[in-house]
Motif scaffolding. Structure first.
Motif, PDB file in Angstrom:
ATOM      1  N   ALA A  12       1.428   3.108  -7.000  1.00 18.47           N
ATOM      2  CA  ALA A  12       2.556   2.261  -6.608  1.00 18.47           C
ATOM      3  C   ALA A  12       2.271   1.569  -5.277  1.00 18.47           C
ATOM      4  CB  ALA A  12       3.831   3.092  -6.508  1.00 18.47           C
ATOM      5  N   LEU A  13       1.636   2.299  -4.344  1.00 17.21           N
ATOM      6  CA  LEU A  13       1.273   1.700  -3.055  1.00 17.21           C
ATOM      7  C   LEU A  13       0.336   0.520  -3.249  1.00 17.21           C
ATOM      8  CD1 LEU A  13       0.585   4.626  -0.520  1.00 17.21           C
ATOM      9  CD2 LEU A  13       2.487   3.017  -0.510  1.00 17.21           C
ATOM     10  N   LEU A  14      -0.607   0.672  -4.153  1.00 16.60           N
ATOM     11  CA  LEU A  14      -1.561  -0.408  -4.410  1.00 16.60           C
ATOM     12  C   LEU A  14      -0.867  -1.592  -5.073  1.00 16.60           C
ATOM     13  CD1 LEU A  14      -4.447  -1.521  -4.548  1.00 16.60           C
ATOM     14  CD2 LEU A  14      -4.740  -0.287  -6.708  1.00 16.60           C
ATOM     15  N   ALA A  15      -0.039  -1.321  -6.072  1.00 15.07           N
ATOM     16  CA  ALA A  15       0.604  -2.396  -6.839  1.00 15.07           C
ATOM     17  C   ALA A  15       1.663  -3.131  -6.031  1.00 15.07           C
ATOM     18  CB  ALA A  15       1.236  -1.806  -8.102  1.00 15.07           C
ATOM     19  N   GLU A  16       2.457  -2.398  -5.255  1.00 14.16           N
ATOM     20  CA  GLU A  16       3.592  -3.004  -4.557  1.00 14.16           C
ATOM     21  C   GLU A  16       3.254  -3.519  -3.168  1.00 14.16           C
ATOM     22  OE1 GLU A  16       6.698  -0.106  -4.568  1.00 14.16           O
ATOM     23  OE2 GLU A  16       6.638   0.157  -6.752  1.00 14.16           O
ATOM     24  N   ARG A  17       2.315  -2.858  -2.495  1.00  7.65           N
ATOM     25  CA  ARG A  17       2.025  -3.236  -1.107  1.00  7.65           C
ATOM     26  C   ARG A  17       0.588  -3.685  -0.887  1.00  7.65           C
ATOM     27  NH1 ARG A  17       4.802   1.730   2.266  1.00  7.65           N
ATOM     28  NH2 ARG A  17       6.610   2.032   0.931  1.00  7.65           N
ATOM     29  N   GLY A  18      -0.257  -3.506  -1.905  1.00 13.51           N
ATOM     30  CA  GLY A  18      -1.658  -3.856  -1.728  1.00 13.51           C
ATOM     31  C   GLY A  18      -2.336  -2.983  -0.701  1.00 13.51           C
ATOM     32  N   ALA A  19      -1.937  -1.685  -0.640  1.00 14.59           N
ATOM     33  CA  ALA A  19      -2.480  -0.768   0.365  1.00 14.59           C
ATOM     34  C   ALA A  19      -3.999  -0.684   0.248  1.00 14.59           C
ATOM     35  CB  ALA A  19      -1.861   0.617   0.193  1.00 14.59           C
ATOM     36  N   ALA A  20      -4.671  -0.672   1.397  1.00 11.80           N
ATOM     37  CA  ALA A  20      -6.134  -0.636   1.430  1.00 11.80           C
ATOM     38  C   ALA A  20      -6.654   0.692   0.907  1.00 11.80           C
ATOM     39  CB  ALA A  20      -6.619  -0.868   2.856  1.00 11.80           C
ATOM     40  N   GLY A  21      -7.918   0.689   0.459  1.00  8.59           N
ATOM     41  CA  GLY A  21      -8.530   1.899  -0.078  1.00  8.59           C
ATOM     42  C   GLY A  21      -8.520   3.043   0.908  1.00  8.59           C
ATOM     43  N   ARG A  22      -8.837   2.758   2.175  1.00 10.88           N
ATOM     44  CA  ARG A  22      -8.870   3.817   3.182  1.00 10.88           C
ATOM     45  C   ARG A  22      -7.485   4.409   3.411  1.00 10.88           C
ATOM     46  NH1 ARG A  22     -12.997   1.940   8.053  1.00 10.88           N
ATOM     47  NH2 ARG A  22     -14.908   1.932   6.810  1.00 10.88           N
ATOM     48  N   THR A  23      -6.463   3.564   3.357  1.00  9.34           N
ATOM     49  CA  THR A  23      -5.094   4.047   3.525  1.00  9.34           C
ATOM     50  C   THR A  23      -4.745   5.003   2.397  1.00  9.34           C
ATOM     51  OG1 THR A  23      -4.412   2.005   4.630  1.00  9.34           O
ATOM     52  CG2 THR A  23      -2.662   3.371   3.680  1.00  9.34           C
ATOM     53  N   ARG A  24      -5.081   4.626   1.176  1.00  9.48           N
ATOM     54  CA  ARG A  24      -4.776   5.471   0.033  1.00  9.48           C
ATOM     55  C   ARG A  24      -5.551   6.781   0.085  1.00  9.48           C
ATOM     56  NH1 ARG A  24      -5.897   0.713  -2.539  1.00  9.48           N
ATOM     57  NH2 ARG A  24      -7.488   1.646  -3.869  1.00  9.48           N
ATOM     58  N   GLY A  31      -2.192  -5.277   3.342  1.00 11.65           N
ATOM     59  CA  GLY A  31      -1.216  -5.446   2.276  1.00 11.65           C
ATOM     60  C   GLY A  31      -1.378  -6.739   1.512  1.00 11.65           C
ATOM     61  N   GLY A  32      -2.543  -7.398   1.684  1.00 13.97           N
ATOM     62  CA  GLY A  32      -2.779  -8.646   0.978  1.00 13.97           C
ATOM     63  C   GLY A  32      -2.022  -9.833   1.545  1.00 13.97           C
ATOM     64  N   ARG A  33      -1.402  -9.638   2.727  1.00 17.26           N
ATOM     65  CA  ARG A  33      -0.628 -10.741   3.336  1.00 17.26           C
ATOM     66  C   ARG A  33      -1.584 -11.780   3.921  1.00 17.26           C
ATOM     67  NH1 ARG A  33       2.192  -6.131   4.980  1.00 17.26           N
ATOM     68  NH2 ARG A  33       1.042  -6.104   6.935  1.00 17.26           N
ATOM     69  N   GLU A  34      -1.295 -13.037   3.650  1.00 20.82           N
ATOM     70  CA  GLU A  34      -2.114 -14.127   4.196  1.00 20.82           C
ATOM     71  C   GLU A  34      -1.457 -14.736   5.418  1.00 20.82           C
ATOM     72  OE1 GLU A  34      -3.012 -17.067   1.279  1.00 20.82           O
ATOM     73  OE2 GLU A  34      -4.628 -15.879   0.389  1.00 20.82           O
TER      74      GLU A  34
END
Length: 301
Positions: A8-20, A168-171
Motif C-alpha cells: 500500500a505504501l508503494l502504490a499510494e505514496r510511491g515509498a522508496a525501496g529503502r524506506t520499505r 514519493g514520486g513527487r515532481e
C-alpha cells in the motif's frame, strides 16, 4: 499484514525501496518481540512495554521515534482494513531527541571545492563528471538519489528549469544554472559513445552510477580542494545550498519548494542554524557578550 502494508505504501505514496526495507525491519522486529501474539491481537500496553525495553537496551531516541512513526502508520492501516477496532499506538508518546543541526561548508569552501576539486583527475571524463555533479548538487540542492536518477535528456529542457522526481514520486521544478547546464552538456557529449539513458552512467551504461561510486568521486574532489573528506558529502552540499540561500535573504517557503520538502517543518531546521549563528554573533561581538566580558576579566588580572 506487513506485506500488504508495504504494498500500500508503494502504490499510494510511491515509498522508496529503502524506506520499505526499513519499515519491514522495524515491524518484523516488533512482531518477533510480541510472539506468540500476532500484531492484530497485541494491546497498546504491549507497544509501551516494547519501547520501554528499547530504552533499556540503549536504542537511541531518534531510532525509537522513527520506529514509532512506522508503527503509527501500520496501526492506521490495520484500522482501515478492519483488522483491529482500536489504534494500536494510542497513548504512546514519541521519544524526545535533539535534532542535529547541519554543518554546511562556507561559501569560500564551496568555491574552493568547485575550482580545485574538479580538475587534475586521472582523466578528462572524471574532471567533467566531478564538475557536473558538484555544480548541480550545490546550485540545485538535489538529494543524491535525485541527482543520480537524472536522465541524460534533462539537458534538453529549456526555460532554465529542471524537472526532478523526488520522494514519493513527487515532481518539482528547480532552476538549472547555465554553468551547470554547460557542464552537463559537455559530459553527455563525451559519453555519447556509451549510449546510456543516464546523465551519470555507471560501469554498466544501462544503469546509473551507484551511490558508492559517487562517494569515491566526491572523496577525491575534497582531497584535491584541501578539505577534510569527512566534511564533504552530498547531504552537506544540500545543506550548504539551503543555508547560503537563507543567509542571503531567501524565503523559507521558496526554499521548501526547492528542496522538495512535503512539510514546512522539515525546512524550518535551517532557521535553527541561523538562530545559533545569531546567538554566536552576539556572544562574540556585542559589548556585553561573553567574549567581551572575558576580555575585561583578562585586563583586570
Amino acid at each position: 499484514m506487513i506485506d500488504a502494508f508495504l504494498e500500500a505504501l508503494l502504490a499510494e505514496r510511491g515509498a522508496a525501496g529503502r524506506t520499505r526495507e526499513a519499515y519491514r525491519a522495524d515491524l518484523e522486529d516488533f512482531a518477533r518481540w510480541c510472539a506468540p501474539l500476532s500484531l492484530a491481537d497485541v494491546s497498546p500496553n504491549k507497544v509501551r512495554a516494547y519501547f520501554a525495553d528499547q530504552g533499556r537496551c540503549g536504542i537511541s531516541a531518534r531510532t525509537q521515534a522513527r520506529r514509532l512513526s512506522c508503527f503509527r502508520q501500520f496501526a492506521r492501516f490495520m484500522l482501515q482494513m478492519g483488522v483491529r477496532a482500536d489504534e494500536l499506538t494510542a497513548g504512546q508518546v514519541s521519544p524526545r531527541y535533539h535534532s542535529g543541526l547541519p554543518h554546511p561548508l562556507s561559501e569560500e569552501e564551496v568555491k574552493r571545492l568547485l575550482e580545485k576539486g574538479t580538475s587534475g583527475h586521472a582523466d578528462l571524463r572524471r574532471d567533467l563528471l566531478s564538475r557536473v555533479a558538484l555544480e548541480m548538487l550545490y546550485t540545485t540542492g538535489l538529494r543524491i538519489s535525485e541527482l543520480l536518477s537524472l536522465p541524460a535528456s534533462c539537458i534538453r529542457q529549456r526555460g532554465g528549469m529542471l524537472t526532478v522526481r523526488g520522494k514519493g514520486g513527487r515532481e518539482r521544478l528547480v532552476p538549472f544554472s547555465s554553468t551547470a547546464r554547460e557542464a552537463a552538456e559537455a559530459l553527455v557529449a563525451y559519453d555519447a559513445i556509451l549510449d546510456s539513458p543516464w546523465l551519470f552512467p555507471g560501469r554498466d551504461p544501462r544503469k546509473p552510477l551507484t551511490r558508492q561510486g559517487f562517494d569515491k568521486i566526491l572523496y577525491a574532489c575534497a582531497l584535491k580542494a584541501g578539505l577534510d573528506p569527512q566534511r564533504v558529502s552530498p547531504h552537506v552540499l544540500r545543506h550548504s545550498f539551503a543555508t547560503h540561500l537563507l543567509n542571503r535573504g531567501a524565503d523559507l517557503r521558496a526554499l521548501q519548494v526547492l528542496l522538495g520538502h512535503a512539510d514546512i517543518t522539515t525546512t524550518q531546521i535551517y532557521t535553527q542554524v541561523m538562530t545559533e549563528r545569531l546567538k554566536e554573533a552576539v556572544r562574540q561581538h556585542h559589548p556585553m557578550g561573553e567574549n567581551a566580558k572575558a576580555k575585561r576579566g583578562e585586563k583586570r588580572s
